[in-house]
Design a protein around this motif. Structure first.
Motif, mmCIF file in Angstrom:
data_model
loop_
_atom_site.group_PDB
_atom_site.id
_atom_site.type_symbol
_atom_site.label_atom_id
_atom_site.label_comp_id
_atom_site.label_asym_id
_atom_site.label_seq_id
_atom_site.Cartn_x
_atom_site.Cartn_y
_atom_site.Cartn_z
ATOM 1 N N GLY A 95 0.842 -1.194 0.000
ATOM 2 C CA GLY A 95 0.000 0.000 0.000
ATOM 3 C C GLY A 95 0.873 1.238 0.000
ATOM 4 N N TRP A 155 -8.320 3.487 -0.076
ATOM 5 C CA TRP A 155 -8.855 2.176 -0.436
ATOM 6 C C TRP A 155 -10.355 2.276 -0.674
ATOM 7 C CZ3 TRP A 155 -5.800 -1.759 -1.603
ATOM 8 C CH2 TRP A 155 -4.497 -1.746 -1.124
ATOM 9 N N THR A 182 -11.959 -0.838 -1.727
ATOM 10 C CA THR A 182 -12.277 -2.173 -1.223
ATOM 11 C C THR A 182 -10.969 -2.863 -0.889
ATOM 12 O OG1 THR A 182 -14.211 -2.356 -2.649
ATOM 13 C CG2 THR A 182 -13.346 -4.390 -1.753
ATOM 14 N N ARG A 183 -10.935 -3.533 0.255
ATOM 15 C CA ARG A 183 -9.735 -4.284 0.645
ATOM 16 C C ARG A 183 -10.197 -5.569 1.311
ATOM 17 N NH1 ARG A 183 -4.282 -1.886 3.273
ATOM 18 N NH2 ARG A 183 -3.015 -3.683 2.744
#
Length: 149
Positions: A70, A76, A78-79
């Motif tokens: 990252g 973010w 979606t993670r």
């Protein structure tokens, strides 16, 4: 409309959540093929250098580390992929050659080969008949004759 609270349903739902959380990081298949067991563990995105396999007595332990990349300043959306350490332990039964265990990592799948020991492999015993059948070895026969004398 009134809903009823069912504590057993809630407990079952909680247990399913725990099971899926435990297995989600390291799903595996185990089967026997000829004179060995084959263990396949899904480890996508794992650096092969972070995989550690050890055997202590009859306990096989697999450890792996997934580091998620990252960049600074990333937002973010979606993670879903998990990072961190993963661990699976298997209790190995008797009759396995723990000295001959080998492992190979390819395309995100760790394959561990666990051979069956020679003394645990099935073997065929010849049946003798008639006067040609001898009971035991010649040294055993001599010991039996000495005891009876």
């Amino acid at each position: 409309m009134a809903t009823r609270f069912d504590p057993f349903r809630e407990l079952d739902r909680f247990a399913q959540t725990l099971r899926s959380e435990t297995l989600r990081g390291m799903p595996m298949d185990l089967y026997r093929q000829d004179d060995r067991y084959v263990l396949s563990v899904d480890l996508p995105g794992i650096d092969p250098g972070s995989v550690d396999i050890d055997v202590d007595g009859q306990l096989l332990t697999i450890r792996a580390e997934r580091t998620l990349r990252g960049a600074d300043g990333v937002q973010w959306l979606t993670r879903e992929r998990e990072g961190g350490s993963f661990l699976r332990q298997l209790s190995l039964g008797q009759g396995l050659d723990t000295e001959g265990i080998t492992a190979h990592y390819e395309n995100g799948v760790l394959t561990v080969l666990i051979p069956v020991s020679e003394k645990a492999k099935p073997r065929r015993i010849e049946v003798q008949s008639g006067s040609s059948a001898s009971l035991g070895s010649s040294s055993e026969q001599r010991e039996a004759e000495a005891v009876s004398a």
